[in-house]
Design a protein around this motif. Structure first.
Motif, mmCIF file in Angstrom:
data_model
loop_
_atom_site.group_PDB
_atom_site.id
_atom_site.type_symbol
_atom_site.label_atom_id
_atom_site.label_comp_id
_atom_site.label_asym_id
_atom_site.label_seq_id
_atom_site.Cartn_x
_atom_site.Cartn_y
_atom_site.Cartn_z
ATOM 1 N N ALA A 1 -28.952 -43.297 41.463
ATOM 2 C CA ALA A 1 -29.717 -43.001 42.676
ATOM 3 C C ALA A 1 -28.936 -42.014 43.534
ATOM 4 O O ALA A 1 -27.729 -42.172 43.752
ATOM 5 N N SER A 2 -29.633 -40.978 43.999
ATOM 6 C CA SER A 2 -28.941 -39.859 44.641
ATOM 7 C C SER A 2 -28.320 -40.214 45.977
ATOM 8 O O SER A 2 -27.497 -39.463 46.491
ATOM 9 N N ASP A 3 -28.690 -41.367 46.554
ATOM 10 C CA ASP A 3 -28.104 -41.759 47.834
ATOM 11 C C ASP A 3 -26.924 -42.709 47.666
ATOM 12 O O ASP A 3 -26.481 -43.356 48.612
ATOM 13 N N THR A 4 -26.393 -42.798 46.419
ATOM 14 C CA THR A 4 -25.221 -43.635 46.163
ATOM 15 C C THR A 4 -24.017 -42.748 45.855
ATOM 16 O O THR A 4 -24.158 -41.567 45.537
ATOM 17 N N ALA A 5 -22.828 -43.344 45.928
ATOM 18 C CA ALA A 5 -21.611 -42.589 45.609
ATOM 19 C C ALA A 5 -21.634 -42.123 44.153
ATOM 20 O O ALA A 5 -21.240 -40.991 43.846
ATOM 21 N N ALA A 6 -22.114 -42.987 43.258
ATOM 22 C CA ALA A 6 -22.189 -42.604 41.842
ATOM 23 C C ALA A 6 -23.167 -41.452 41.651
ATOM 24 O O ALA A 6 -22.926 -40.529 40.860
ATOM 25 N N GLY A 7 -24.294 -41.493 42.368
ATOM 26 C CA GLY A 7 -25.259 -40.406 42.275
ATOM 27 C C GLY A 7 -24.702 -39.098 42.790
ATOM 28 O O GLY A 7 -24.937 -38.032 42.203
ATOM 29 N N GLU A 8 -23.938 -39.159 43.864
ATOM 30 C CA GLU A 8 -23.293 -37.959 44.402
ATOM 31 C C GLU A 8 -22.313 -37.381 43.389
ATOM 32 O O GLU A 8 -22.267 -36.162 43.178
ATOM 33 N N ASP A 9 -21.564 -38.245 42.726
ATOM 34 C CA ASP A 9 -20.632 -37.780 41.690
ATOM 35 C C ASP A 9 -21.387 -37.154 40.518
ATOM 36 O O ASP A 9 -20.954 -36.140 39.946
ATOM 37 N N ASP A 10 -22.535 -37.753 40.158
ATOM 38 C CA ASP A 10 -23.345 -37.206 39.063
ATOM 39 C C ASP A 10 -23.817 -35.790 39.381
ATOM 40 O O ASP A 10 -23.760 -34.888 38.529
ATOM 41 N N LEU A 11 -24.289 -35.582 40.599
ATOM 42 C CA LEU A 11 -24.807 -34.273 40.983
ATOM 43 C C LEU A 11 -23.705 -33.214 40.968
ATOM 44 O O LEU A 11 -23.913 -32.089 40.498
ATOM 45 N N ALA A 12 -22.535 -33.574 41.474
ATOM 46 C CA ALA A 12 -21.416 -32.621 41.466
ATOM 47 C C ALA A 12 -21.016 -32.279 40.036
ATOM 48 O O ALA A 12 -20.734 -31.112 39.712
ATOM 49 N N TRP A 13 -21.008 -33.269 39.163
ATOM 50 C CA TRP A 13 -20.633 -33.063 37.756
ATOM 51 C C TRP A 13 -21.675 -32.217 37.026
ATOM 52 O O TRP A 13 -21.329 -31.329 36.233
ATOM 53 N N LEU A 14 -22.963 -32.460 37.294
ATOM 54 C CA LEU A 14 -24.023 -31.722 36.614
ATOM 55 C C LEU A 14 -23.966 -30.231 36.891
ATOM 56 O O LEU A 14 -24.368 -29.419 36.054
ATOM 57 N N LYS A 15 -23.468 -29.850 38.045
ATOM 58 C CA LYS A 15 -23.380 -28.429 38.389
ATOM 59 C C LYS A 15 -22.518 -27.670 37.384
ATOM 60 O O LYS A 15 -22.714 -26.463 37.171
ATOM 61 N N GLY A 16 -21.580 -28.367 36.746
ATOM 62 C CA GLY A 16 -20.680 -27.709 35.805
ATOM 63 C C GLY A 16 -21.094 -27.845 34.357
ATOM 64 O O GLY A 16 -20.388 -27.352 33.464
ATOM 65 N N LEU A 17 -22.225 -28.508 34.090
ATOM 66 C CA LEU A 17 -22.662 -28.721 32.708
ATOM 67 C C LEU A 17 -23.405 -27.484 32.214
ATOM 68 O O LEU A 17 -24.368 -27.037 32.838
#
Length: 307
Positions: free
Chosen positions: A96-112
């Motif tokens: 979920a984008s409003d969680t810390a894990a979701g924030e980490d996922d979004l930052a990581w996806l930018k580099g995929l």
């Protein structure tokens, strides 16, 4: 009325001018089976990619324990290049984008690189949050999952959010959130499935995706669930095991009698040059012809015809 690049009647993405990313997005829009594989189980990635599923969803959410989120991202990134060779659209389900894990996922996806064909967004409840994911990931399309009362209430705005490709139903989480206990036919969930179908049509999205069947070895249950999804106008189903894929494809395909009826309707319409005509004592006009064309399109999307 909101419109998307995949509105009914839009030209498919292909040809020299179309990017691979566009083609993968088109395949996501037309997919019948979307198979989950846990992001922390890299030994299963290739099996999933070669299962015959139309789309593979590499999961960072429910199937991955909190302590393994980071290692799951690492595993996906490590196998990402090899998975491209399997020529199956890859989707990542983020937290979920409003969680810390979701924030980490979004930052990581930018580099995929290359980027996934789409991003699946769980617990979708806010148009603004969906739009933010789409913008932050430079226009990657999203597959929001409706799995809460708040998501149900927000359906009109969620379906109209920029970047939404198609909606998915997460009925297991929805039942837990609302406290619903379903009968064998899941009739209590009919309002949810109907609302998603209507929101899909109003916003001209690709056909909706129904939720998982948790009984992995029960083919009869899977067939019933897939055919119910079809009756609601859905075009796909989420899968949790490779052995479910072929059965979903078969269940969503038209039967031979349905195909024969569609052929005869289209032939009668052509002979009448668009005027209303009778066939087997039934009036054939434009709505009936459109239904016949949808049946033929389902056959074209499947290599299997049910008997």
């Amino acid at each position: 009325m909101p419109r998307t690049h995949l509105e009914a009647g839009a030209m498919p993405v292909h040809g020299a001018g179309a990017s691979k990313s566009d083609a993968q997005t088109q395949r996501c829009a037309q997919a019948r089976s979307l198979l989950f594989v846990p992001g922390n189980r890299p030994e299963r990635f290739q099996k999933a990619a070669r299962s015959g599923a139309d789309v593979v969803i590499l999961d960072l959410e429910d199937s991955v324990p909190a302590a393994d989120k980071g290692s799951a991202r690492t595993a996906i990134a490590r196998e990402w290049a090899a998975l491209q060779a399997c020529d199956v659209p890859l989707v990542v389900r983020i937290n979920a984008s409003d969680t810390a894990a979701g924030e980490d996922d979004l930052a990581w996806l930018k580099g995929l690189n290359p980027r996934p064909a789409a991003v699946m967004v769980p617990k979708a409840e806010s148009r603004e949050a969906l739009a933010a994911v789409h913008e932050r990931l430079d226009g990657i399309v999203t597959l929001p999952i409706i799995e809460s009362a708040a998501g149900y209430a927000a359906l009109p705005s969620l379906a109209a959010a920029p970047g939404v490709l198609r909606l998915a139903v997460g009925h297991i989480d929805f039942m837990a959130d609302v406290g619903i206990q379903c009968d064998e036919q899941e009739s209590e969930l009919a309002p949810l499935r109907f609302a998603v179908a209507i929101a899909t049509r109003l916003n001209r999205l690709a056909p909706a995706v129904d939720g998982v069947t948790v009984q992995i070895d029960d083919e009869a249950r899977l067939r019933i669930d897939a055919q119910r999804a079809l009756r609601f106008g859905y075009g796909a189903k989420l899968c949790i095991h490779p052995r479910q894929v072929a059965m979903v494809h078969q269940a969503l395909a038209p039967t031979e009698p349905e195909l024969e009826w569609a052929r005869r309707v289209i032939a009668a319409d052509a002979a009448a040059e668009g005027a209303a005509v009778q066939l087997d004592g039934r009036m054939v006009d434009l709505p009936v012809v459109l239904q016949a064309r949808r049946t033929m399109a389902r056959a074209a999307d499947s290599s299997t015809v049910r008997t």
